[in-house]
Design a protein around this motif. Sequence first.
Motif, PDB file in Angstrom:
ATOM      1  N   LEU A 145       0.832  -1.238  -0.046  1.00  0.00           N
ATOM      2  CA  LEU A 145       0.005  -0.013   0.097  1.00  0.00           C
ATOM      3  C   LEU A 145       0.954   1.285  -0.069  1.00  0.00           C
ATOM      4  CD1 LEU A 145      -2.606  -1.268   2.862  1.00  0.00           C
ATOM      5  CD2 LEU A 145      -2.458  -1.486   0.332  1.00  0.00           C
ATOM      6  N   VAL A 146       0.773   2.002  -1.241  1.00  0.00           N
ATOM      7  CA  VAL A 146       1.560   3.113  -0.976  1.00  0.00           C
ATOM      8  C   VAL A 146       0.858   4.201  -0.281  1.00  0.00           C
ATOM      9  CG1 VAL A 146       2.525   2.971  -3.371  1.00  0.00           C
ATOM     10  CG2 VAL A 146       0.216   3.991  -3.216  1.00  0.00           C
ATOM     11  N   ILE A 147       1.748   5.006   0.341  1.00  0.00           N
ATOM     12  CA  ILE A 147       1.094   6.007   1.252  1.00  0.00           C
ATOM     13  C   ILE A 147       1.561   7.502   0.918  1.00  0.00           C
ATOM     14  CG2 ILE A 147       0.939   4.453   3.049  1.00  0.00           C
ATOM     15  CD1 ILE A 147       3.415   5.662   4.151  1.00  0.00           C
ATOM     16  N   PRO A 148       0.691   8.371   1.329  1.00  0.00           N
ATOM     17  CA  PRO A 148       0.985   9.914   0.897  1.00  0.00           C
ATOM     18  C   PRO A 148       1.993  10.392   1.560  1.00  0.00           C
ATOM     19  CG  PRO A 148      -1.122   9.846   1.970  1.00  0.00           C
ATOM     20  CD  PRO A 148      -0.634   8.488   1.762  1.00  0.00           C
ATOM     21  N   PRO A 149       2.747  11.390   1.146  1.00  0.00           N
ATOM     22  CA  PRO A 149       3.976  11.869   1.982  1.00  0.00           C
ATOM     23  C   PRO A 149       3.767  12.393   3.336  1.00  0.00           C
ATOM     24  CG  PRO A 149       3.897  12.820  -0.432  1.00  0.00           C
ATOM     25  CD  PRO A 149       2.950  12.119   0.076  1.00  0.00           C
ATOM     26  N   PHE A 150       2.625  13.137   3.733  1.00  0.00           N
ATOM     27  CA  PHE A 150       2.366  13.373   4.835  1.00  0.00           C
ATOM     28  C   PHE A 150       2.411  12.057   6.053  1.00  0.00           C
ATOM     29  CE2 PHE A 150      -1.953  11.981   4.578  1.00  0.00           C
ATOM     30  CZ  PHE A 150      -2.481  11.888   5.763  1.00  0.00           C
ATOM     31  N   LEU A 151       1.710  11.194   5.485  1.00  0.00           N
ATOM     32  CA  LEU A 151       1.554   9.640   6.206  1.00  0.00           C
ATOM     33  C   LEU A 151       3.016   9.226   6.378  1.00  0.00           C
ATOM     34  CD1 LEU A 151      -0.125   8.106   7.914  1.00  0.00           C
ATOM     35  CD2 LEU A 151      -0.538   6.776   5.954  1.00  0.00           C
ATOM     36  N   ALA A 152       3.495   9.223   5.579  1.00  0.00           N
ATOM     37  CA  ALA A 152       5.038   8.537   5.474  1.00  0.00           C
ATOM     38  C   ALA A 152       5.869   9.650   6.558  1.00  0.00           C
ATOM     39  CB  ALA A 152       5.877   8.607   4.097  1.00  0.00           C
ATOM     40  N   GLU A 153       5.754  10.768   6.470  1.00  0.00           N
ATOM     41  CA  GLU A 153       6.431  11.577   7.368  1.00  0.00           C
ATOM     42  C   GLU A 153       5.986  11.268   9.050  1.00  0.00           C
ATOM     43  OE1 GLU A 153       7.260  16.635   8.571  1.00  0.00           O
ATOM     44  OE2 GLU A 153       6.521  15.757   6.550  1.00  0.00           O
ATOM     45  N   LEU A 154       4.718  11.132   9.170  1.00  0.00           N
ATOM     46  CA  LEU A 154       3.969  10.708  10.578  1.00  0.00           C
ATOM     47  C   LEU A 154       4.615   9.533  10.980  1.00  0.00           C
ATOM     48  CD1 LEU A 154       1.758  12.108  12.255  1.00  0.00           C
ATOM     49  CD2 LEU A 154       0.217  10.595  10.890  1.00  0.00           C
ATOM     50  N   LEU A 155       4.727   8.346  10.109  1.00  0.00           N
ATOM     51  CA  LEU A 155       5.116   7.075  10.668  1.00  0.00           C
ATOM     52  C   LEU A 155       6.446   7.217  10.864  1.00  0.00           C
ATOM     53  CD1 LEU A 155       2.986   4.821   8.109  1.00  0.00           C
ATOM     54  CD2 LEU A 155       2.532   5.209  10.635  1.00  0.00           C
ATOM     55  N   GLN A 156       7.124   7.804  10.221  1.00  0.00           N
ATOM     56  CA  GLN A 156       8.678   7.919  10.406  1.00  0.00           C
ATOM     57  C   GLN A 156       8.988   8.576  11.685  1.00  0.00           C
ATOM     58  OE1 GLN A 156      10.933  10.070   7.359  1.00  0.00           O
ATOM     59  NE2 GLN A 156      12.988   9.037   7.889  1.00  0.00           N
ATOM     60  N   GLY A 157       8.411   9.618  11.831  1.00  0.00           N
ATOM     61  CA  GLY A 157       8.368  10.281  13.370  1.00  0.00           C
ATOM     62  C   GLY A 157       7.881   9.494  14.623  1.00  0.00           C
ATOM     63  N   LEU A 158       6.834   8.884  14.286  1.00  0.00           N
ATOM     64  CA  LEU A 158       6.216   7.725  15.209  1.00  0.00           C
ATOM     65  C   LEU A 158       7.247   6.826  15.767  1.00  0.00           C
ATOM     66  CD1 LEU A 158       4.042   6.800  17.309  1.00  0.00           C
ATOM     67  CD2 LEU A 158       3.014   5.311  15.004  1.00  0.00           C
ATOM     68  N   LEU A 159       8.027   6.025  14.724  1.00  0.00           N
ATOM     69  CA  LEU A 159       8.706   4.865  14.805  1.00  0.00           C
ATOM     70  C   LEU A 159      10.010   5.422  15.559  1.00  0.00           C
ATOM     71  CD1 LEU A 159       8.430   2.788  11.843  1.00  0.00           C
ATOM     72  CD2 LEU A 159       7.442   2.330  14.203  1.00  0.00           C
ATOM     73  N   ALA A 160      10.383   6.776  15.488  1.00  0.00           N
ATOM     74  CA  ALA A 160      11.491   7.379  15.966  1.00  0.00           C
ATOM     75  C   ALA A 160      11.376   7.781  17.418  1.00  0.00           C
ATOM     76  CB  ALA A 160      11.988   8.352  15.302  1.00  0.00           C
ATOM     77  N   SER A 161      10.095   7.687  17.696  1.00  0.00           N
ATOM     78  CA  SER A 161       9.695   8.275  19.066  1.00  0.00           C
ATOM     79  C   SER A 161       9.297   6.944  20.261  1.00  0.00           C
ATOM     80  CB  SER A 161       8.324   8.995  19.015  1.00  0.00           C
ATOM     81  OG  SER A 161       7.131   8.018  18.687  1.00  0.00           O
ATOM     82  N   HIS A 162       9.502   5.663  19.722  1.00  0.00           N
ATOM     83  CA  HIS A 162       9.426   4.709  20.596  1.00  0.00           C
ATOM     84  C   HIS A 162      10.211   3.325  20.077  1.00  0.00           C
ATOM     85  CE1 HIS A 162       6.651   2.072  18.171  1.00  0.00           C
ATOM     86  NE2 HIS A 162       6.257   3.154  17.789  1.00  0.00           N
TER      87      HIS A 162
END
Length: 428
Positions: A287-304
Amino acid sequence: MGQIHQHVHTEWRGGTCRVKWWSGEYLDNGRKRYESKGGFTDETSAYEHGQNKLYEIRHGTHVKNRDGATLMTDWLDDWLAAMDHRPLTERTYRSAIETHIRPYFAKRNASVADIDVLAYRAFKKHLHTKLKPTSAGNVMMVFGMVLDDAVPRLIKVSPVERTRRRGKFVKKAKERKRDMTPEAVEQLARNARTIFGESGYAFIWTMAMTGMRPGELFGLTRQYSFPLWPTADPRPDPEEYERHEEDLERYGVGPDLMPALRVERQIQYVDSRLQFLPPKYDSHRTLVIPPFLAELLQGLLASHDRDWVFPAIMGGSLAAVNFDYTYWRQIADGAAERSGPLTRGARPEIHEVPSFKGKRLYLLRHGHKAWLDEDGHSKFAVESRMGHEVPGVEGVYSSVTVPMERAIMKTLQERWEGLQERLTSKET
């Protein structure tokens, strides 16, 4: 005196006539195996019954006496032992049988042959006095499969009523759904953030932007999420070597690559413990994702540092909690201000989201498909993204191309950007 006509033999016993007919089988000693029925008052009727049995044997519709006497409880044991379904499906079927079907027919000591149309209707009526219509329908579906599989060995025809309809037509009630707006999703996401942090905010937007099923989201782990996938893909199936190589050329981090998630599994309770299972209908997909969601997930994984992409309040899997009760109902319906250990201190009031109040989490998935349809994307690309099989020639010849995926990313990103513009304009 009795008479023998080919393989039919009639004889009088006392005041009634009995007929015997050859079953078409042989005993271990080589002699013919016969079946019989007594109680006839005249020899002609007995003989005709025997001839009818021979006709059934020749045409493969005969039910042997010993098979026709099989108790329903014994047949249920055989049917359950022969099941070959996914664990969740087997659990559902077994629950319907052990909770409703077996107790009802065991109490009546009924054989499979005893269940005619009237007995079938009586059981259906009984269920509708105990269960809601949907639950009763699910049990009857399982019961229908059990009876259908008894043909032709235990019964000649199934008593299941499917095509005939009596009485006036009643239109099936359809769940009312309101259009899913980005504003509603944003409010849901903010409510989820209040309940379980940034994990909740990203969870809601990921479901709205991918259409993933809840179990697939609950079971999503780092190696299958942007930005780690596909380089972190464990490649569990060596036969998919070609697909893995294409994924590396198509998805990932980089100006020419598309950010994406991989739906490789879901997580569900099986035998009282959480287990990874293949996605529903084996709908493995990217599932391709839009850039804003990619940025959101990247930040989430970096936070925990959890393996789960969307950890629960205490850090475990969302599948380990009653998500609908513990999280979703408050996210959609709102909740009063409160404080306590599970709320991570004082928690402000959560405002309801009217278009989702009292509705299912699954409607986020429905809303995602509606967005794709509104934007005019290829039917094959949309159905593939939803994890559906596309029937016919279209399903055989079509494929999801890079331009199709980029078009999906573009329209989803535009929905997000339009939302941000509207929110900014309200604030100013």
